[in-house]
Design an enzyme around this catalytic site. Structure first.
Site, PDB file in Angstrom:
ATOM      1  N   GLU A 105     -12.815  -0.008  -0.346  1.00  0.00           N
ATOM      2  CA  GLU A 105     -11.799  -0.057  -1.403  1.00  0.00           C
ATOM      3  C   GLU A 105     -11.974  -1.308  -2.251  1.00  0.00           C
ATOM      4  O   GLU A 105     -11.574  -1.339  -3.407  1.00  0.00           O
ATOM      5  CB  GLU A 105     -10.402  -0.073  -0.799  1.00  0.00           C
ATOM      6  CG  GLU A 105     -10.003   1.197  -0.112  1.00  0.00           C
ATOM      7  CD  GLU A 105      -8.586   1.135   0.428  1.00  0.00           C
ATOM      8  OE1 GLU A 105      -8.010   0.025   0.527  1.00  0.00           O
ATOM      9  OE2 GLU A 105      -8.045   2.198   0.752  1.00  0.00           O
ATOM     10  N   CYS A 120       0.805  -1.219   0.000  1.00  0.00           N
ATOM     11  CA  CYS A 120       0.000   0.000   0.000  1.00  0.00           C
ATOM     12  C   CYS A 120       0.841   1.274   0.000  1.00  0.00           C
ATOM     13  O   CYS A 120       0.324   2.367  -0.177  1.00  0.00           O
ATOM     14  CB  CYS A 120      -0.958   0.009   1.189  1.00  0.00           C
ATOM     15  SG  CYS A 120      -2.231  -1.272   1.057  1.00  0.00           S
ATOM     16  N   HIS A 163     -11.007   9.342 -10.955  1.00  0.00           N
ATOM     17  CA  HIS A 163      -9.857   9.187 -11.844  1.00  0.00           C
ATOM     18  C   HIS A 163      -8.736  10.182 -11.529  1.00  0.00           C
ATOM     19  O   HIS A 163      -8.123  10.755 -12.417  1.00  0.00           O
ATOM     20  CB  HIS A 163     -10.265   9.254 -13.314  1.00  0.00           C
ATOM     21  CG  HIS A 163     -10.934   7.987 -13.753  1.00  0.00           C
ATOM     22  ND1 HIS A 163     -12.268   7.756 -13.538  1.00  0.00           N
ATOM     23  CD2 HIS A 163     -10.450   6.888 -14.363  1.00  0.00           C
ATOM     24  CE1 HIS A 163     -12.583   6.555 -14.018  1.00  0.00           C
ATOM     25  NE2 HIS A 163     -11.501   6.006 -14.516  1.00  0.00           N
TER      26      HIS A 163
END
Length: 130
Positions: free
Chosen positions: A113, A26, A70
């Site tokens: 997520e 991560c 995005h």
């Protein structure tokens, strides 16, 4: 609160998490298909029988589309973008920007997520702004 409704919105974004041990996956830039669920609560309904009209949540959709979708969340937010901090960020944003009538509270905000993981922010009892 007697009535609760929820709305889930999706967006795609990248991030990385600073301060993790060397080699932690991560810590590298990666992306997620985020799901944000906002739960609203009220004791009473407004005509024709709503907690709120789901259309009243369109400012959140616009914010997500215009500012987060995005994008690299590290570049557009002033917080390390963990799911926990994102849930609080969306809660605070909703308190400040959603046109909710008296008696409606934001019960919680959940950020996922992946299909198997989520973080949720629920304001302290008696400590919520709405």
């Amino acid at each position: 609160m007697s009535y609760r409704i929820g709305k889930t919105l999706s967006f795609e974004a990248a991030h990385h998490l600073p301060g993790l041990p060397e080699g932690h996956k991560c810590g590298r830039s990666h992306g997620h298909s985020y799901q944000v669920t906002v739960v609203l609560a009220a004791d009473d309904l407004v005509p024709p029988g709503f907690v709120v009209d789901f259309g009243d949540l369109s400012p959140l959709r616009s914010y997500i589309d215009d500012q987060l979708d995005h994008r690299n969340l590290n570049d557009v937010l002033d917080i390390p973008p963990t799911s926990e901090r994102l849930a609080r960020h969306f809660y605070d944003w909703c308190v400040e920007h959603l046109p909710l009538h008296d008696g409606v509270t934001i019960g919680s905000v959940r950020v996922s997520e992946t299909a198997a993981t989520f973080a949720e922010y629920t304001p302290p009892v008696g400590g919520g702004d709405r």
